[in-house]
Scaffold this motif. Structure first.
Motif, short mmCIF file in Angstrom:
data_model
loop_
_atom_site.label_atom_id
_atom_site.label_comp_id
_atom_site.label_asym_id
_atom_site.label_seq_id
_atom_site.Cartn_x
_atom_site.Cartn_y
_atom_site.Cartn_z
N ALA A 46 0.83 -1.21 0.00
CA ALA A 46 0.00 0.00 0.00
C ALA A 46 0.86 1.26 0.00
O ALA A 46 0.42 2.32 -0.46
CB ALA A 46 -0.93 0.00 1.20
N GLU A 47 2.09 1.14 0.50
CA GLU A 47 3.03 2.26 0.52
C GLU A 47 3.89 2.31 -0.75
O GLU A 47 4.79 3.13 -0.85
CB GLU A 47 3.94 2.16 1.75
N GLY A 48 3.62 1.42 -1.69
CA GLY A 48 4.36 1.42 -2.95
C GLY A 48 5.62 0.59 -2.96
O GLY A 48 6.45 0.71 -3.87
N ILE A 49 5.79 -0.26 -1.96
CA ILE A 49 6.99 -1.10 -1.88
C ILE A 49 6.65 -2.49 -2.42
O ILE A 49 5.65 -3.09 -2.02
CB ILE A 49 7.50 -1.20 -0.43
N LYS A 50 7.49 -2.96 -3.32
CA LYS A 50 7.34 -4.32 -3.85
C LYS A 50 8.23 -5.23 -3.01
O LYS A 50 9.45 -5.11 -3.02
CB LYS A 50 7.76 -4.37 -5.32
N VAL A 51 7.61 -6.12 -2.28
CA VAL A 51 8.33 -7.01 -1.37
C VAL A 51 8.83 -8.23 -2.13
O VAL A 51 8.07 -8.91 -2.81
CB VAL A 51 7.41 -7.45 -0.20
N LYS A 52 10.13 -8.49 -1.99
CA LYS A 52 10.72 -9.69 -2.60
C LYS A 52 10.83 -10.82 -1.58
O LYS A 52 10.64 -11.97 -1.90
CB LYS A 52 12.10 -9.38 -3.18
N ARG A 53 11.17 -10.44 -0.32
CA ARG A 53 11.37 -11.46 0.71
C ARG A 53 11.19 -10.84 2.09
O ARG A 53 11.60 -9.71 2.32
CB ARG A 53 12.77 -12.03 0.58
N ILE A 54 10.58 -11.61 2.98
CA ILE A 54 10.49 -11.23 4.39
C ILE A 54 11.04 -12.41 5.19
O ILE A 54 10.62 -13.54 5.01
CB ILE A 54 9.04 -10.95 4.83
N THR A 66 11.84 -3.46 -3.32
CA THR A 66 12.14 -2.25 -4.08
C THR A 66 11.07 -1.21 -3.77
O THR A 66 9.89 -1.54 -3.56
CB THR A 66 12.17 -2.52 -5.59
N ASP A 67 11.51 0.06 -3.75
CA ASP A 67 10.56 1.14 -3.52
C ASP A 67 9.88 1.53 -4.84
O ASP A 67 10.12 0.91 -5.88
CB ASP A 67 11.24 2.34 -2.86
N ALA A 68 9.02 2.54 -4.79
CA ALA A 68 8.25 2.95 -5.96
C ALA A 68 9.14 3.39 -7.13
O ALA A 68 8.74 3.30 -8.29
CB ALA A 68 7.28 4.06 -5.58
N LYS A 69 10.35 3.86 -6.82
CA LYS A 69 11.28 4.32 -7.87
C LYS A 69 12.20 3.20 -8.36
O LYS A 69 13.06 3.44 -9.19
CB LYS A 69 12.12 5.48 -7.35
N GLY A 70 12.03 2.00 -7.82
CA GLY A 70 12.86 0.88 -8.24
C GLY A 70 14.13 0.70 -7.43
O GLY A 70 14.93 -0.18 -7.72
#
Length: 87
Positions: A46-54, A66-70
């Motif tokens: 929802a904050e624009g972060i693409k999660v790869k791993r937790i 990665t953040d919204a800017k990559g």
């Protein structure tokens, strides 16, 4: 043989002392009180972060993504509150 015994004793002491003095970055208590990883992922998306791993590290959730800017991110979050943990 005389050199091995003191070396082993010192290594054992260092290992035990390290475990005794280690503390978690997030003192979050029992895992049954933690929020789910999926809740954190949904919040971050929802904050624009693409999660790869937790993963769990030092008692925290550690997020790679990665953040919204990559740009690459690596952040820690408290597993009960899902708030960022300052390093």
């Amino acid at each position: 043989m005389k050199r091995i015994v003191p070396t082993l004793a010192a290594a054992t002491f260092a290992l035990v002392a390290g475990v005794a003095f280690a503390s978690d970055k997030c003192d979050a208590g029992p895992k049954d009180q933690w929020q789910l990883k999926e809740a954190l992922e949904k919040k971050l998306q929802a904050e624009g972060i693409k999660v790869k791993r937790i993963k769990i590290d030092d008692g925290c959730y550690e997020v790679y993504g990665t953040d919204a800017k990559g740009g690459r991110i690596e952040r820690y979050f408290h597993p009960k509150t899902l708030e960022p943990v300052k390093n």
